[in-house]
Structures are given as structure tokens and as C-alpha cells.
Design an enzyme around this catalytic site. Structure first.
Site, PDB file in Angstrom:
ATOM      1  CG  HIS A  93      -0.560  57.220  31.020  1.00  0.00           C
ATOM      2  ND1 HIS A  93      -0.686  56.828  29.705  1.00  0.00           N
ATOM      3  CD2 HIS A  93       0.767  57.323  31.247  1.00  0.00           C
ATOM      4  CE1 HIS A  93       0.517  56.690  29.173  1.00  0.00           C
ATOM      5  NE2 HIS A  93       1.414  56.985  30.088  1.00  0.00           N
ATOM      6  CG  ASP A 103      -4.376  52.682  33.535  1.00  0.00           C
ATOM      7  OD1 ASP A 103      -3.555  51.755  33.690  1.00  0.00           O
ATOM      8  OD2 ASP A 103      -4.078  53.791  33.060  1.00  0.00           O
ATOM      9  CD  GLN A 106       2.852  53.665  36.984  1.00  0.00           C
ATOM     10  OE1 GLN A 106       3.594  53.077  37.755  1.00  0.00           O
ATOM     11  NE2 GLN A 106       3.271  54.140  35.820  1.00  0.00           N
ATOM     12  CE  LYS A 129       3.760  51.640  32.838  1.00  0.00           C
ATOM     13  NZ  LYS A 129       4.757  52.648  32.465  1.00  0.00           N
ATOM     14  CB  CYS A 183       2.005  60.055  29.140  1.00  0.00           C
ATOM     15  SG  CYS A 183       3.329  59.747  27.981  1.00  0.00           S
TER      16      CYS A 183
HETATM   17  N1  7TS Z   1      -1.587  53.869  32.485  1.00  0.00           N
HETATM   18  C1  7TS Z   1      -0.771  54.397  33.404  1.00  0.00           C
HETATM   19  C2  7TS Z   1      -1.311  54.863  34.712  1.00  0.00           C
HETATM   20  C3  7TS Z   1       0.596  54.497  33.110  1.00  0.00           C
HETATM   21  O1  7TS Z   1       1.420  55.003  34.029  1.00  0.00           O
HETATM   22  C4  7TS Z   1       1.074  54.043  31.859  1.00  0.00           C
HETATM   23  C5  7TS Z   1       2.519  54.196  31.465  1.00  0.00           C
HETATM   24  C6  7TS Z   1       0.166  53.483  30.972  1.00  0.00           C
HETATM   25  C7  7TS Z   1      -1.160  53.421  31.311  1.00  0.00           C
HETATM   26  C8  7TS Z   1       0.592  52.949  29.641  1.00  0.00           C
HETATM   27  O2  7TS Z   1       1.393  51.825  29.813  1.00  0.00           O
HETATM   28  P1  7TS Z   1       2.120  51.169  28.552  1.00  0.00           P
HETATM   29  O3  7TS Z   1       2.996  50.127  29.145  1.00  0.00           O
HETATM   30  O4  7TS Z   1       1.057  50.615  27.682  1.00  0.00           O
HETATM   31  O5  7TS Z   1       2.882  52.278  27.880  1.00  0.00           O
HETATM   32  N2  7TS Z   1       3.212  55.150  32.187  1.00  0.00           N
HETATM   33  C9  7TS Z   1       4.461  55.618  31.938  1.00  0.00           C
HETATM   34  C10 7TS Z   1       5.068  56.555  32.761  1.00  0.00           C
HETATM   35  O6  7TS Z   1       4.555  57.037  33.760  1.00  0.00           O
HETATM   36  N3  7TS Z   1       6.290  56.846  32.257  1.00  0.00           N
HETATM   37  O7  7TS Z   1       6.478  56.114  31.156  1.00  0.00           O
HETATM   38  C11 7TS Z   1       5.348  55.345  30.948  1.00  0.00           C
END
Ligand code: 7TS
Length: 421
Positions: free
Chosen positions: A136, A213, A216, A239, A377
């Protein structure tokens, strides 16, 4: 999470009553364009159970106060609730100590914190940071920024045609100049579950720390940071059925101790004078300013909710729905899965004929189905697979095989509208 080889459609698990779980989520009773909501955008953000919504409301109704500074009753209540949430997260990750749990704004901020505070003092010109080709953007750009500043180099583990990291290439990249490895637990664009335990051990043999990270990963698998032996693990509350605007950085105490603060301000200090400032102990050194108190308390409730369902039971249920989705979608003529990894969790990405992903998403929306379309992303992943965008269906504890059927029927509608695809 387990090997997804053959699809199983065994009906509801004995131990997991999905109909009852669905009742915990008020939003699942909503209609969209007159159709029952089919929410398959959980990788972007998960829906919230009533217990989380009520905990946040309850905090504002009966406990709202700033933390750590007050001697009055409300401040004591709020402080206790905030620190109890830290304990809940520690148990959830099986971290050794509460002070290894730092509350941040989300996975993005957690990774930026490590890039800046660990990378900032450990990277020199010519040093290397290893990431993978399935990141990401939030596990790319923070490293690019610090590498540019320090003259360090970003090295990228390639991904094969199935969407798995190429392990031999990974091993070759671990060199004397590697200062840190940063990897996703689960890819948000492909669904790949990386063999992180093995990859962490490989890096450690070369004396290199590893950040995972887990944005997910944590919502879909039991995470034991001591068993994994990862040095840092980052995830977002939203999430994982919790509120937005809050997340977690787990870090080994020794590493966090050695890092400078991320931001300056209240709460992260012991004493301040114009000559010198003495920083507070962990984890407060990294929690400058008034934090997202309600969000943290809500995250604590979310962790308790997920623990109450049983993360293993949730993962098994999601795997069953996911296996069914893979089987069902594979049978749709003209549909191509992007990513067929050895181990998959929680999501499928696909393209359908030459219909643009956004058109598919718009038509599915008319059927009440929420999917995500675009590059997720993860633009380098799209480049790797030679597609501009995919449609992504991502699952959570409340999704069902029946919803997968609705998705498949929605795709048949797309086919009719686009004249056979
Ligand atoms: N890392 C991964 C693997 C992600 O999927 C996401 C967000 C992030 C980091 C960042 O997370 P945040 O909560 O700090 O924004 N992924 C997604 C997605 O797949 N669709 O919207 C956000």
C-alpha cells in the site's frame, strides 16, 4: 487464514452464527437504492458493532474528560478507560508489555513514525530499506521520504505472477547495507498472506529489524507479536470494527526506547525548560498532545468484540466465504482474478472483460453492493499486473455466501448492460 485450494461451501459453521453476528451491526439493516446493503468494502473500512458505537457514545455521555492530567473523577475515569484499552490491545497482540503499545492515528501514522524515528537515526547514505512490490502507498512513501532525506536506497522484493513475493529475491536483497525490512502482513490489492514469520526470521538472521504493516492482517488473523518476533506491527482501528482516526504501533521496548520522539507537545515530556526537555517514558513519549480518547476507548471495545467472537472462528468463517467467492467468481466467464496467491485472506481483486472497474462498481452500487474500484492505493501492484484498476470485494465477520451470490448476479447484470462483456 489457511491455504485456499479448493472451495468449500459447507453452510454456516457450527461454532459461528453469522446471522446473530449480523444483528450486532446496525448498518447492515440499511437499504441502498431500495436493495439490502451488501457491504463488501471491508478492506477500506469495516462496519461497527453496536457495542463499539455505544461505548463511544457512553464515553461522551458519562466520562468525557482529558486524560493523564486531572485529579478529578471524570479525568480518572477517562484515563482508566484509555489505559484499559491499551491493555486490551496488548493482550490482542500478545505483546509483552503495555508500554510497547503506542496509540497513533492509524497504520499510516504508525509507519511514518517508524520511518522518521527509526529510519531518521539509523539510515545513512547508501543504506537500504527493503519493501515489497505489493505495498500500500503508506508503506512506500514514508520510506521514500526518509530515504531521499538520508541518501538511502529503497529496494523492492518482486512479486510473481500469482501475487506471491519471490523469496529467493528477498534473500538476495538482505545485504550488509539493509537497515530495515517493511512488509505487509496481507496485501490490500491481491489478498496475499505473506509468510511473515519466515521472512522475519530471515531478516533477523542478518541482524535486520522488521516492520509488519498489519492493516489487513490484524482484523483477519490471530497476531502474536512475540511468536512472530516482529520488531514493529502497525494497524488501524477502523478496519478492525473500531472508530476511525486511531491506530496502533506495536514496537519492541528496546527499539522504541532508543528512538527519538515523533512529535513534541504535552504528555510526551517529564520536564520542560527552555534549555532542555526530558521525555516521558514509553509509550507516552510517542503520544504528544491530547489523543483520540474516544477513538482509543472505542478500539478497546472493538478488540473485545472481536475477541468475544473468537478471532480463529472469524478467520475460519471468512476463509469459507472467501473460498466460495473465489470459486464462484472463477466460474464467471470473462472475469480474471488479479492475484492467485498460495495463501489468501479476506479479499478478491478482479477485472471483468474490458469494462472499466468504476463502471462495474457503479452498476453494482445500483444493486446495493458496495465494492471498491481503482488502484487501491497500490499503484505499483496495478503496474505489475498490467491493469489500471481492479474491482475488489473484501469480507468481514458478517459477510455470507449468499452475499457472494448477489455479487455474482450483479456481475451478470454488468454483462447484460455491456452486451456480453
Ligand atoms: N496498509 C495497508 C495494507 C492498507 O490496506 C491500508 C489502507 C493502509 C496501510 C493505511 O491504513 P490507514 O487506516 O492508515 O489509511 N487500505 C485501504 C484500502 O485498501 N482501501 O482503503 C484504504
Amino acid at each position: 487464514m489457511r491455504q485456499v485450494k479448493t472451495a468449500e461451501c459447507n453452510g454456516p459453521a457450527e461454532a459461528f452464527d453469522v446471522a446473530r453476528v449480523r444483528e450486532d451491526f446496525p448498518i447492515l439493516g440499511e437499504s441502498v437504492h431500495g436493495k439490502p446493503l451488501v457491504y463488501l468494502d471491508n478492506a477500506a473500512t469495516a462496519q461497527k458493532p453496536r457495542s463499539v458505537i455505544e461505548r463511544v457514545a457512553g464515553y461522551y455521555e458519562t466520562e468525557n474528560s482529558n486524560i493523564h492530567r486531572g485529579v478529578h473523577r471524570l479525568s480518572e475515569l477517562a484515563t482508566r478507560a484509555y489505559e484499559d484499552a491499551r491493555g486490551a490491545v496488548r493482550r490482542f497482540l500478545n505483546a509483552a508489555q503495555d508500554r510497547e503499545i503506542v496509540f497513533v492515528r492509524g497504520a499510516t501514522e504508525a509507519i511514518n513514525l517508524v520511518a522518521r524515528c527509526y529510519g531518521g537515526v539509523n539510515l545513512e547514505a547508501g543504506d537500504e530499506v527493503v519493501i515489497s512490490a505489493m505495498e500500500h502507498h503508506s508503506n512506500i512513501v514514508p520510506w521514500q521520504l526518509i530515504c531521499q532525506e538520508k541518501g538511502a536506497v529503497l529496494r523492492v522484493i518482486p512479486v510473481d505472477d500469482r501475487g506471491d513475493v519471490v523469496m529467493e529475491a528477498y534473500h538476495r536483497l538482505l545485504g550488509p547495507r539493509t537497515r530495515i525490512v517493511a512488509l505487509p502482513h496481507v496485501s490490500n490489492a491481491l489478498g496475499t498472506v505473506n509468510p511473515i514469520k519466515e521472512m522475519i526470521a530471515d531478516a533477523h538472521r542478518a541482524g535486520i529489524p522488521v516492520l509488519i504493516d498489519g492493516a489487513q492482517g490484524a482484523p483477519h488473523a490471530a497476531v502474536d507479536v512475540q511468536d512472530l518476533d516482529c520488531d514493529f506491527y502497525a494497524f488501524s482501528s477502523h478496519k478492525l470494527y473500531g472508530p476511525t482516526g486511531v491506530g496502533v504501533l506495536y514496537g519492541k521496548a528496546g527499539l522504541l526506547e532508543a528512538m527519538p520522539p515523533y512529535q513534541g507537545g504535552g504528555d510526551m515530556i517529564l520536564t520542560v525548560s527552555f534549555e532542555a526537555t526530558e521525555y516521558n517514558a514509553l509509550p507516552y513519549k510517542f503520544e504528544a498532545g491530547t489523543p483520540n480518547i474516544a477513538g482509543v476507548i472505542g478500539l478497546g471495545a472493538a478488540v473485545e468484540y472481536l475477541t468475544g467472537l473468537g478471532i480463529e472462528a472469524v478467520a475460519a468463517h471468512e476463509d469459507r466465504v472467501l473460498a466460495y467467492a473465489v470459486e464462484r467468481l472463477t466460474c464467471v466467464p470473462g472475469l480474471r482474478l488479479i492475484g492467485t496467491p498460495a495463501r489468501r485472506a479476506s479479499l478478491v481483486s478482479f477485472i471483468f472483460g474490458d469494462v472499466h472497474a468504476h463502471d462495474i462498481g457503479t452498476i453494482l452500487d445500483q444493486e446495493g453492493i458496495a465494492v471498491r474500484t481503482g488502484h487501491h492505493c497500490a499503484m505499483p501492484v496495478m503496474d505489475r499486473f498490467g491493469v489500471p484498476a481492479t474491482v475488489r470485494a473484501s469480507f468481514a465477520c458478517y459477510n455470507t455466501e449468499a452475499e457472494v451470490d448477489v455479487l455474482a448476479e450483479g456481475l451478470e447484470r454488468v454483462r447484460r448492460l455491456f452486451d456480453g462483456v
